[in-house]
Design a protein around this motif. Structure first.
Motif, PDB file in Angstrom:
ATOM      1  N   SER A  18      98.973 119.016  12.633  1.00  0.00           N
ATOM      2  CA  SER A  18      97.667 119.433  11.835  1.00  0.00           C
ATOM      3  C   SER A  18      98.409 120.317  10.661  1.00  0.00           C
ATOM      4  N   HIS A  19      99.728 120.645  10.536  1.00  0.00           N
ATOM      5  CA  HIS A  19     100.143 121.317   9.539  1.00  0.00           C
ATOM      6  C   HIS A  19      99.869 122.907   9.528  1.00  0.00           C
ATOM      7  N   GLN A  20      99.736 123.230  10.767  1.00  0.00           N
ATOM      8  CA  GLN A  20      99.691 124.695  10.993  1.00  0.00           C
ATOM      9  C   GLN A  20     101.095 125.263  11.023  1.00  0.00           C
ATOM     10  N   ILE A  21     101.859 125.333  10.083  1.00  0.00           N
ATOM     11  CA  ILE A  21     103.213 125.292  10.016  1.00  0.00           C
ATOM     12  C   ILE A  21     103.645 126.861  10.776  1.00  0.00           C
ATOM     13  N   GLU A  22     102.914 127.927  10.293  1.00  0.00           N
ATOM     14  CA  GLU A  22     103.486 129.104  10.746  1.00  0.00           C
ATOM     15  C   GLU A  22     103.549 129.533  12.232  1.00  0.00           C
ATOM     16  N   GLY A  23     102.453 128.985  12.763  1.00  0.00           N
ATOM     17  CA  GLY A  23     102.230 128.847  14.201  1.00  0.00           C
ATOM     18  C   GLY A  23     103.246 128.017  14.861  1.00  0.00           C
ATOM     19  N   ALA A  24     103.499 126.645  14.435  1.00  0.00           N
ATOM     20  CA  ALA A  24     104.457 125.738  14.820  1.00  0.00           C
ATOM     21  C   ALA A  24     105.805 126.325  14.665  1.00  0.00           C
ATOM     22  N   ARG A  25     106.067 127.009  13.943  1.00  0.00           N
ATOM     23  CA  ARG A  25     107.449 127.616  13.731  1.00  0.00           C
ATOM     24  C   ARG A  25     107.787 128.463  14.533  1.00  0.00           C
ATOM     25  N   GLN A  26     107.002 129.467  14.998  1.00  0.00           N
ATOM     26  CA  GLN A  26     107.351 130.526  16.052  1.00  0.00           C
ATOM     27  C   GLN A  26     107.387 129.644  17.409  1.00  0.00           C
ATOM     28  N   ILE A  27     106.764 128.640  17.817  1.00  0.00           N
ATOM     29  CA  ILE A  27     107.051 127.926  18.956  1.00  0.00           C
ATOM     30  C   ILE A  27     108.107 127.358  19.165  1.00  0.00           C
ATOM     31  N   GLN A  28     108.603 126.884  17.719  1.00  0.00           N
ATOM     32  CA  GLN A  28     109.991 125.893  17.921  1.00  0.00           C
ATOM     33  C   GLN A  28     111.026 127.107  17.872  1.00  0.00           C
ATOM     34  N   TYR A  29     110.841 128.193  17.570  1.00  0.00           N
ATOM     35  CA  TYR A  29     111.777 129.179  17.803  1.00  0.00           C
ATOM     36  C   TYR A  29     111.989 129.485  19.316  1.00  0.00           C
ATOM     37  N   ASP A  30     110.873 129.781  19.893  1.00  0.00           N
ATOM     38  CA  ASP A  30     111.012 130.042  21.100  1.00  0.00           C
ATOM     39  C   ASP A  30     111.605 128.755  21.956  1.00  0.00           C
ATOM     40  N   LEU A  31     111.056 127.673  21.874  1.00  0.00           N
ATOM     41  CA  LEU A  31     111.605 126.480  22.374  1.00  0.00           C
ATOM     42  C   LEU A  31     113.173 126.315  22.160  1.00  0.00           C
ATOM     43  N   VAL A  32     113.847 126.528  20.926  1.00  0.00           N
ATOM     44  CA  VAL A  32     115.176 126.526  21.004  1.00  0.00           C
ATOM     45  C   VAL A  32     115.857 127.567  21.885  1.00  0.00           C
ATOM     46  N   LYS A  33     115.116 128.547  21.963  1.00  0.00           N
ATOM     47  CA  LYS A  33     115.953 129.636  22.918  1.00  0.00           C
ATOM     48  C   LYS A  33     116.162 129.134  24.219  1.00  0.00           C
ATOM     49  N   LEU A  34     114.785 128.677  24.834  1.00  0.00           N
ATOM     50  CA  LEU A  34     114.681 128.407  26.005  1.00  0.00           C
ATOM     51  C   LEU A  34     115.753 126.780  25.958  1.00  0.00           C
ATOM     52  N   PHE A  35     115.539 126.015  25.220  1.00  0.00           N
ATOM     53  CA  PHE A  35     116.247 124.714  25.411  1.00  0.00           C
ATOM     54  C   PHE A  35     117.781 125.095  25.418  1.00  0.00           C
ATOM     55  N   ASP A  36     118.363 125.846  24.506  1.00  0.00           N
ATOM     56  CA  ASP A  36     119.678 126.103  24.338  1.00  0.00           C
ATOM     57  C   ASP A  36     120.169 126.685  25.571  1.00  0.00           C
ATOM     58  N   THR A  37     119.412 127.807  26.471  1.00  0.00           N
ATOM     59  CA  THR A  37     119.648 128.122  27.522  1.00  0.00           C
ATOM     60  C   THR A  37     119.988 127.190  28.729  1.00  0.00           C
ATOM     61  N   MET A  38     118.746 126.398  28.819  1.00  0.00           N
ATOM     62  CA  MET A  38     118.703 125.343  29.914  1.00  0.00           C
ATOM     63  C   MET A  38     119.765 124.119  29.655  1.00  0.00           C
ATOM     64  N   ILE A  39     120.149 124.058  28.585  1.00  0.00           N
ATOM     65  CA  ILE A  39     121.194 122.759  28.340  1.00  0.00           C
ATOM     66  C   ILE A  39     122.644 123.270  28.120  1.00  0.00           C
ATOM     67  N   TYR A  40     123.073 124.610  27.980  1.00  0.00           N
ATOM     68  CA  TYR A  40     124.304 124.901  27.603  1.00  0.00           C
ATOM     69  C   TYR A  40     124.828 125.992  28.718  1.00  0.00           C
ATOM     70  N   SER A  41     123.984 126.350  29.669  1.00  0.00           N
ATOM     71  CA  SER A  41     124.308 127.185  30.506  1.00  0.00           C
ATOM     72  C   SER A  41     124.564 126.700  31.967  1.00  0.00           C
TER      73      SER A  41
END
Length: 340
Positions: free
Chosen positions: A230-253
């Motif tokens: 829906s092109h709500q970019i700023e809100g989406a960007r913050q969730i993507q940042y949070d998701l990267v941190k969680l994803f990296d922790t789960m996949i690399y640790s």
């Protein structure tokens, strides 16, 4: 009859185990119900996250049958159908078609590294004989890669090949695939399997994803999809940042997918011990990882903090995001204690 295009977030289903190492079907059903209630667009059993290589062909079929029975048509199912050879893969396609599965995902031949010509021949044989729609699964770290010319040729020659799931995480590769296929197959779907690039993949034209994180935080991946599309970019960007941190922790640790299994345990499920044996050191590492994951999940209100609380990120700089996380942690703890 033309079927609906594959679109949205398809959750790669983790499989819970009983104490004897068998599939815990009751817990699997509970997990499927939980995912549907939290808004996933579809389910994806027998993928890499679902450890499909660690099950027998009979177990893989049973897992899909249980999930299909529990879903009862409420969401579409994309079932992994990769077997050791074309004959067995087509037999799996026949069975999944009989269950009413929306489509199957088939990885390129693994173990043997094959040429593009061999990859084409493999999928052409399947595409010409399958009774069910096929999603190609490109995961070059584990199997023979599917290059752009091969994808373009298969999309033009095989009507039953309707999508590709790409887990390379390479945005330029996704763009090249879309450019090559869309002009002649506007109905063809593109899915990303790399959670750390979900938002940019959607922005360049992906139709959705098969994202392991959605099995842990389906609320976040669904919200990220909705905000981005829906092109709500700023809100989406913050969730993507949070998701990267969680994803990296789960996949690399931890050994994949143990980090994801540990996180799902924190969401209230009993995933049991996986079939891959772990050393004493690895089990200790997963205990430490669970505490770290619990703090991340607590920051979003998905679970309580671990005993002893969570450390404050010294690098966060006291910004708005940090304050919000602290407030959420405090509220979660007060709720747990019945003080709110």
């Amino acid at each position: 009859m033309t079927q609906q295009k594959l679109q949205g977030i398809f959750t790669p289903n983790l499989v819970p185990y009983s104490a004897d190492g068998s599939v815990n079907e009751d817990e699997l059903r509970r997990y499927v119900e939980w995912l549907i209630e939290r808004g996933v667009h579809g389910l994806y059993p027998n993928g890499s996250t679902g450890e499909f290589t660690r099950f027998t062909p009979e177990e893989r079929r049973r897992i899909v049958a249980v999930i299909a029975d529990q879903a009862r048509g409420r969401v579409p199912i994309l079932a992994g159908a990769a077997e050791a050879n074309v004959k067995e893969t087509l037999a799996a396609c026949e069975y999944y078609a009989s269950l009413g599965i929306r489509a199957v995902a088939i990885v390129a031949p693994f173990y043997y590294k094959l040429s593009p010509a061999s990859v084409y021949a493999y999928f052409k044989e399947i595409g010409d004989n399958t009774p069910i729609d096929v999603t190609l699964y490109n995961i070059p770290m584990f199997a023979s890669p599917i290059d752009v010319p091969t994808l373009q040729r298969l999309s033009e020659e095989c009507e039953r090949i309707v999508a590709i799931k790409d887990s390379s995480g390479e945005v330029p590769h996704m763009i090249r695939m879309i450019q090559a296929v869309k002009p002649n197959r506007p109905d063809f779907a593109f899915l990303t399997g790399w959670d750390a690039a979900l938002m940019p993949m959607l922005l360049v034209g992906c139709d959705g994803g098969t994202n392991a994180s959605s099995g842990v935080v389906p609320e976040l991946t669904r919200k990220l999809y909705d905000l981005t599309t829906s092109h709500q970019i700023e809100g989406a960007r913050q969730i993507q940042y949070d998701l990267v941190k969680l994803f990296d922790t789960m996949i690399y640790s931890a050994e994949f997918p143990e980090g994801f299994r540990a996180a799902v345990n924190l969401r209230g499920f009993n995933m049991g011990h996986g079939r891959q044996p772990l050393s004493t050191e690895q089990r200790t590492d997963i205990t430490a990882l669970s505490n770290e994951l619990q703090c991340m999940l607590a920051a979003h209100g998905f679970t309580d903090q671990p005993i002893g609380g969570c450390p404050i990120d010294a690098n966060a700089g006291g910004g708005e995001a940090e304050v919000s996380a602290i407030v959420q942690q405090v509220v979660a703890e007060l709720n747990r204690r019945g003080l709110m």
